[in-house]
Design an enzyme around this catalytic site. Sequence first.
Site, PDB file in Angstrom:
ATOM      1  CG  ASP A 206     -19.864 -15.578  19.740  1.00 16.87           C
ATOM      2  OD1 ASP A 206     -20.442 -15.750  20.822  1.00 16.87           O
ATOM      3  OD2 ASP A 206     -18.640 -15.391  19.629  1.00 16.87           O
ATOM      4  CD  GLU A 266     -28.914 -13.700  -2.397  1.00 14.92           C
ATOM      5  OE1 GLU A 266     -28.618 -14.916  -2.545  1.00 14.92           O
ATOM      6  OE2 GLU A 266     -28.104 -12.764  -2.597  1.00 14.92           O
TER       7      GLU A 266
END
Length: 547
Positions: A206, A266
């Site tokens: 957002d 990751e």
Amino acid sequence: MLTAQKGDPNWWRGAVIYQVYPRSFQDTTGDGIGDIRGITERLPHIASLGVDGIWLSPFFTSPMADMGYDVADYCNVDPMFGTLADFDAMMAECERLGLKVIIDQVISHTSDQHPWFIESRSSRSNPRADWYIWADPKPDGTAPNNWLSIFGGPGWEWDGVRKQYYMHNFLASQPDLNFHNPDVQDAMLATVKFWLERGVHGFRLDTVNYYFHDRQLRDNPPMVYDPHSTGLETDTNPYSMQHHLYDKSQPENIDFLKRLRALLDEYDCRTTVGEVGDGDRSLTTLAIYTSGNDKLHMCYTFDLLSPRFTAEHIRSVVSKCQEIVTNGWVCWAFSNHDVVRHVTRFMEHAGEREAVAKIAISVLSTLRGSICLYQGEELGLPEAELAFEDLRDPYGIRFWPAFKGRDGCRTPMAWDVDKPLAGFSEANKAWLPVPPEHQALAVNGQENVETSVLNHYRRTLAFRKAHPVLLDGDMTFLETTADLLAFVREKAGERLLFVFNLTRAPQDFALPAAMAGATPQPMPGYDPPVEAGVVKLAALDVFCARL
């Protein structure tokens, strides 16, 4: 808890994402408000459209001053929507149905009821004193500068305990975080990691260009309102009267986005899609934020969320995007929870609602990039007309009647033509009204109608999936004599020509000499005749051919 991810790490490139507004999707508790169990119950409908995943608007713990975009706990589900166990069950059902899950991450600001802010405002010397944007008043007691809130009034609120102002881009109950503080960045990345560990496939970020502010708190310069602006701002809102050089889109944001991307990298097969509200700079900001494969995976702007549904406008926006965004990625949409539903924006009269709904998804499905759909658009739902007393959106309440707010696109999903509240809830009253015209367009009423908007969506998205060239193939616009949207998509030996007549009158398209041997490849619902090398397009018609 789902933590292992397998599959194509680039699944998001060209993906179709279906936005769910949890409050309005399905209520299973009878309180008139949608919940996570309701989403799980209705996932088969979403899967039946042929989309790749869902985007969930906020469901976190919140006082709901801004319908969940004011977060009080980033790592929990608001009891209104259910529990973390409900979320995990939804994730498992999404995995069974082959749907990815993207969640709304609202990290530019928190609720004023978040423990961080409660501590921060308690004194100027507490451990989180610098976690929000605090500033002394001017000598005359006025705000530190001229920054404004999108939701109306100054962008600063006085706090009598600290005897300082704090900044808020939205409601006064949504204080902005100070991203110049590394501890704030670390805390936010920890909340992202929490959901990554829970198995989510990505994040819709957002107001992604609002994270940082100018350290010097310089005044924004004035800017004359642009009637062609594609953002949420309107000339009814003074926010549009400033050129927002200093309260957002600061250069420091780049390094934080790199930290965020490093965290996602990751994990396997994860993605980000940023919301960029930056006026005329939006596409440039998008290009910066998605370049280099070390920041965001993709972004969307408000450029196609305007009332303009013309060949000239779409060609202009997409061409500019291709020119500016050279090695990034864009996500296109015609509707979401912040704008008037696109059928209402685009149609000239109520009688063409269905035709506009069908050609709009046909256009969207052929653009280069990923695409987002908003719940209910697959039914051709128009914007709901609501009375002032039914409004819940603080933005609309503040600017009524010049601006009616965002509740008209947030009304409950219509599932059943015969049940009360269109099958959304067994309550006597839903949090927002269900318009009778929406109930008449409910899912079960369109399900078995071959020519319905719902089945047109399914066939059109299947067409997109059947032609990989539509996901990331090259896109070249053609010059036309009439007001037509014409382009060629090309990849790996496949070349497809598309011609869209977005006008309300018949139009002819003369096939270029080099395309004289084109073989018609009709898009679902359209098959205009070709006479002596001239395509005879009806109003709101589409031609497709293999070259």
